[in-house]
Design an enzyme around this catalytic site. Structure first.
Site, PDB file in Angstrom:
ATOM      1  CB  SER A  70      -0.723   0.275   0.865  1.00  0.00           C
ATOM      2  OG  SER A  70      -1.296   1.190   1.448  1.00  0.00           O
ATOM      3  CE1 TYR A  74      -4.653  -2.008   4.946  1.00  0.00           C
ATOM      4  CE2 TYR A  74      -3.805   0.075   4.187  1.00  0.00           C
ATOM      5  CZ  TYR A  74      -4.067  -1.379   3.568  1.00  0.00           C
ATOM      6  OH  TYR A  74      -4.401  -1.660   2.205  1.00  0.00           O
TER       7      TYR A  74
END
Length: 260
Positions: free
Chosen positions: A142, A155
């Protein structure tokens, strides 16, 4: 027509019954790869999806249920696949909360699914790739594997870990015909992103439209979501012979986010 550059290869894509994972699976199948798709569910719809992908692309497709929060399931997935020339570690979940309020169970689940699962699947897949004399590991990280945002502690930590795991895997396979790279998407409008929007609306007291424009895409200079097709195309490129000397790196598909 897409060139069938991956004919004869078998790709295992985790978390692939929707979103980015499904987009990557579709792109690999279009390039000729046989598929093993995966999620934690075991429904007629999952089996129907596998049949649809096989029918649409003329490749063999199997669906294998595995809960990617469980190490034994992660390893069983690769073992049951029987062959894994291409491994795409994509499975992921998200939760948004201030650090001091972040539920412990959510932290543990995010680290398990987003990071630990990639370790377990890769550990089983690498011997298969070495035996076959060829392999590609593609980790879906990401933009949050390269930078950070508030309220996403687990995350961000997990995706930074995925980038680190990518580098180590690349170094350990550098003398083999195996590569390992990470794709770092910015915001892609998928179910996992859709689920973030109500939380962000509450946190920022904004409308849906303002959250998309001023919170999510505010950091994406292009002002547009990336698409699952673009992520899938990047994965196919990394699996091609052209990318044989690209290993241990990240490719950002983020509309300029990490250029800021």
């Amino acid at each position: 027509m897409v060139e069938k550059i991956l004919t004869g290869k078998t790709a295992v894509v985790t978390g692939s019954n929707s979103g980015i994972g499904l987009g990557v699976a579709q792109a690999l199948a279009a390039a000729g790869a046989d598929l093993v798709i995966n999620s934690f569910t075991d429904t007629p719809e999952d089996q129907a999806l596998a049949e649809s992908l096989a029918r649409d692309h003329g490749v063999a497709v199997r669906y294998i249920q595995a809960d990617m929060s469980k190490p034994a399931d992660c390893r069983r997935l690769i073992e049951q696949a029987g062959r894994c020339d291409i491994l795409v570690n994509n499975a992921g979940i998200q939760h948004v909360a201030p650090l001091e309020d972040f539920p412990t169970e959510n932290w543990d689940a995010i680290i398990a699914i987003n990071l630990n699962s990639a370790f377990h699947t890769t550990a089983v897949a690498l011997p298969m790739m070495r035996k076959a004399g060829w392999g590609r590991v593609v980790n879906v990280a990401s933009a949050h594997g390269l930078t950070a945002s508030p309220y996403k502690s687990a995350y961000v930590a997990a995706k930074h870990g995925v980038v680190g795991l990518t580098k180590v895997t690349a170094l350990e396979t550098a003398t083999d015909p195996i590569t390992c790279n990470a794709i770092c998407p910015g915001y892609v409008l998928t179910p996992i992103v859709e689920k973030q929007i109500p939380d962000q609306m509450k946190t920022h007291n904004m409308s849906r439209e303002d959250v998309i424009a001023k919170v999510m895409l505010q950091r994406q200079p292009s002002g547009e979501f990336a698409t699952v097709e673009q992520i899938g195309g990047t994965a196919v490129f990394l699996c091609s012979d052209i990318a044989a000397q690209i290993t241990g790196t990240t490719i950002s598909v983020d509309g300029g986010w990490t250029a800021l």
